[in-house]
Design an enzyme around this catalytic site. Structure first.
Site, PDB file in Angstrom:
ATOM      1  N   ALA A  40       0.851  -1.215   0.000  1.00 39.36           N
ATOM      2  CA  ALA A  40       0.000   0.000   0.000  1.00 39.36           C
ATOM      3  C   ALA A  40       0.877   1.252   0.000  1.00 39.36           C
ATOM      4  O   ALA A  40       0.640   2.195  -0.751  1.00 39.36           O
ATOM      5  CB  ALA A  40      -0.918  -0.014   1.210  1.00 39.36           C
ATOM      6  N   GLU A  41       1.926   1.241   0.836  1.00 38.41           N
ATOM      7  CA  GLU A  41       2.828   2.417   0.883  1.00 38.41           C
ATOM      8  C   GLU A  41       3.518   2.585  -0.465  1.00 38.41           C
ATOM      9  O   GLU A  41       3.631   3.687  -0.996  1.00 38.41           O
ATOM     10  CB  GLU A  41       3.892   2.217   1.980  1.00 38.41           C
ATOM     11  N   ASP A  43       2.421   1.566  -3.418  1.00 37.09           N
ATOM     12  CA  ASP A  43       1.445   2.050  -4.408  1.00 37.09           C
ATOM     13  C   ASP A  43       1.179   3.543  -4.249  1.00 37.09           C
ATOM     14  O   ASP A  43       1.049   4.274  -5.234  1.00 37.09           O
ATOM     15  CB  ASP A  43       0.118   1.278  -4.264  1.00 37.09           C
ATOM     16  N   SER A  88      25.584 -19.509 -28.761  1.00 38.87           N
ATOM     17  CA  SER A  88      24.761 -20.540 -28.117  1.00 38.87           C
ATOM     18  C   SER A  88      25.709 -21.359 -27.241  1.00 38.87           C
ATOM     19  O   SER A  88      26.806 -20.924 -26.941  1.00 38.87           O
ATOM     20  CB  SER A  88      24.085 -21.400 -29.173  1.00 38.87           C
ATOM     21  N   LEU A  89      25.274 -22.532 -26.810  1.00 37.12           N
ATOM     22  CA  LEU A  89      26.062 -23.327 -25.858  1.00 37.12           C
ATOM     23  C   LEU A  89      26.151 -24.758 -26.379  1.00 37.12           C
ATOM     24  O   LEU A  89      25.161 -25.284 -26.889  1.00 37.12           O
ATOM     25  CB  LEU A  89      25.343 -23.394 -24.505  1.00 37.12           C
ATOM     26  N   LYS A 121      20.266 -23.514 -15.541  1.00 39.00           N
ATOM     27  CA  LYS A 121      19.924 -23.120 -16.913  1.00 39.00           C
ATOM     28  C   LYS A 121      18.415 -22.866 -16.966  1.00 39.00           C
ATOM     29  O   LYS A 121      17.623 -23.799 -16.967  1.00 39.00           O
ATOM     30  CB  LYS A 121      20.322 -24.207 -17.899  1.00 39.00           C
ATOM     31  N   ARG A 142      17.273 -12.539 -28.578  1.00 36.04           N
ATOM     32  CA  ARG A 142      18.539 -13.078 -29.084  1.00 36.04           C
ATOM     33  C   ARG A 142      18.563 -13.070 -30.603  1.00 36.04           C
ATOM     34  O   ARG A 142      19.585 -12.761 -31.228  1.00 36.04           O
ATOM     35  CB  ARG A 142      18.714 -14.505 -28.575  1.00 36.04           C
ATOM     36  N   GLU A 180      17.996 -14.325 -18.907  1.00 33.89           N
ATOM     37  CA  GLU A 180      16.878 -15.175 -19.336  1.00 33.89           C
ATOM     38  C   GLU A 180      15.606 -14.606 -18.739  1.00 33.89           C
ATOM     39  O   GLU A 180      15.498 -14.464 -17.512  1.00 33.89           O
ATOM     40  CB  GLU A 180      17.122 -16.608 -18.841  1.00 33.89           C
ATOM     41  N   LYS A 320      22.543 -30.936 -19.774  1.00 33.79           N
ATOM     42  CA  LYS A 320      21.096 -30.998 -19.978  1.00 33.79           C
ATOM     43  C   LYS A 320      20.483 -32.197 -19.260  1.00 33.79           C
ATOM     44  O   LYS A 320      21.065 -33.294 -19.263  1.00 33.79           O
ATOM     45  CB  LYS A 320      20.779 -31.110 -21.476  1.00 33.79           C
TER      46      LYS A 320
HETATM   47  N1  LIG Z   1      22.727 -19.892 -24.568  1.00 32.87           N
HETATM   48  C1  LIG Z   1      23.454 -19.468 -23.503  1.00 32.87           C
HETATM   49  O1  LIG Z   1      24.571 -19.022 -23.633  1.00 32.87           O
HETATM   50  C2  LIG Z   1      22.835 -19.555 -22.148  1.00 32.87           C
HETATM   51  C3  LIG Z   1      21.541 -19.870 -21.843  1.00 32.87           C
HETATM   52  C4  LIG Z   1      21.288 -19.837 -20.445  1.00 32.87           C
HETATM   53  C5  LIG Z   1      20.056 -20.079 -19.776  1.00 32.87           C
HETATM   54  N2  LIG Z   1      18.947 -20.438 -20.468  1.00 32.87           N
HETATM   55  N3  LIG Z   1      19.976 -19.983 -18.427  1.00 32.87           N
HETATM   56  C6  LIG Z   1      21.056 -19.658 -17.686  1.00 32.87           C
HETATM   57  C7  LIG Z   1      22.285 -19.426 -18.303  1.00 32.87           C
HETATM   58  C8  LIG Z   1      23.446 -19.095 -17.447  1.00 32.87           C
HETATM   59  N4  LIG Z   1      23.289 -19.141 -16.125  1.00 32.87           N
HETATM   60  O2  LIG Z   1      24.493 -18.783 -17.985  1.00 32.87           O
HETATM   61  C9  LIG Z   1      22.380 -19.496 -19.681  1.00 32.87           C
HETATM   62  S1  LIG Z   1      23.739 -19.206 -20.715  1.00 32.87           S
END
Ligand SMILES: NC(=O)c1cc2c(N)ncc(C(N)=O)c2s1
Length: 328
Positions: A40-41, A43, A88-89, A121, A142, A180, A320
């Protein structure tokens, strides 16, 4: 309900004080999850700011907290070039592949042992933010890694994205960060319950819901979705002055960014593996979806030494989890 200031100067003075106070409490609530004042404060502070800005529209600036509720709808999204491309990774699906990654890293560092930072991730949408002199000037998706869609107006509606950086620490003149954007599962369920009641098609999963919310042409719709963000990487920066990824996280948090709290530093790959495997079960207790963990070499100098291929960094890899069996 004190009167609106009579002069532009008095209005500008009170607006500046209100913005500082609102920025401070917004950071405590949305970034630290540790508010000092009641909703409330908070807002009433925001209503006072909006009332004075309405009386003196020439004083409205894009980084005013009043702009969180979203501006006018866009016709489309401009294409913008990231200052530093977003890579990408590479993926690892087993402990063995993580050991192989570690061997490649140590080989690339002439046998020197490597320290790793391991982070969750987040299963959301990659976003690139650019700050000039401590003010958010651009937010982009991205895209193809080199060019993305300019979605600044929508990014401004995400309460945990700082519109101005905290001056407690020296502010780099130019700072590009990656993160993210995600939709917490509770918000996803809430939105789908509303859709169910109005007979609209349900959203498939929080990741798609976040992507759809960021790609809304009307920022007012984005503002109605409780999106959140975790900042996890650096692009171009001038004057940040950090030597490791972990020190970068500490600095980014002091500047006002939201960083996922579950990152840990390890000095050997076996501990990295144990930590990654411990999250396969623990992740069900998180209020957001993750699809694995990201392992990065901690030293920024070592990251530069290892460099990147055209697609991925040699100093980072994703671990993953097995894909969820689609609900049959
Ligand atoms: N595609 C990327 O380089 C990344 C993708 C993501 C993701 N979806 N969540 C966390 C990280 C992180 N903690 O670095 C990264 S880095």
């Amino acid at each position: 309900n004190t009167a609106i200031p009579a002069t532009l100067t008095a209005a500008a003075q009170e607006i500046e004080e209100l913005r500082k106070t609102i920025h401070y409490h917004s950071h405590r609530y949305y970034v630290l999850d540790n508010p000092e004042i009641s909703d409330a404060e908070f807002d009433s502070l925001l209503r006072r700011l909006i009332a004075i800005e309405t009386a003196f529209p020439s004083l409205i600036t894009p980084d005013s907290p009043s702009q969180r509720v979203g501006g006018v709808p866009a016709e489309g999204f401009d294409r913008v070039a990231h200052l530093t491309p977003m890579l990408s990774l590479g993926n690892a699906f087993s402990a063995g592949e993580l050991r192989a990654f570690d061997a490649r890293v140590r080989n690339g560092l002439d046998g020197a042992a490597a320290e790793y930072v391991v982070e969750l991730k987040i299963d959301g949408l990659a976003i690139n933010l650019v700050y000039q002199n401590g003010r958010l000037v651009r937010g982009a998706t991205r895209g193809d890694g080199t060019y993305g869609e300019e979605v600044t107006a929508n990014i401004r509606t995400i309460r945990s994205v700082p519109l101005v950086l905290n001056a407690d620490d020296d502010i780099p003149p130019l700072l590009e960060v990656r993160g993210e954007v995600y939709m917490p599962r509770r918000e996803f369920d809430r939105l789908n319950r509303l859709r169910e009641m109005s007979g609209e098609p349900l959203m498939a999963n929080p990741r798609n819901a976040a992507a759809g919310s960021i790609r809304q042409l009307d920022p007012k719709i984005t503002a109605e979705r409780a999106l959140d963000i975790f900042i996890h990487g650096l692009g171009t920066e001038e004057g940040l002055g950090v030597a490791t990824h972990a020190a970068m996280f500490e600095k980014l948090q002091r500047l006002g960014f939201k960083v996922n709290p579950h990152y840990q530093v390890f000095d050997n790959i076996e501990d990295v593996i144990a930590y990654c495997e411990s999250w396969a079960e623990k992740r069900v207790d998180l209020p957001y979806d993750i699809d694995g963990l990201v392992i990065k070499v901690n030293s920024l100098a070592s990251q530069r030494l290892l460099g990147s291929t055209a697609k991925d960094p040699r100093w980072a890899i994703a671990f993953k989890f097995p894909a969820e069996q689609a609900a049959t």
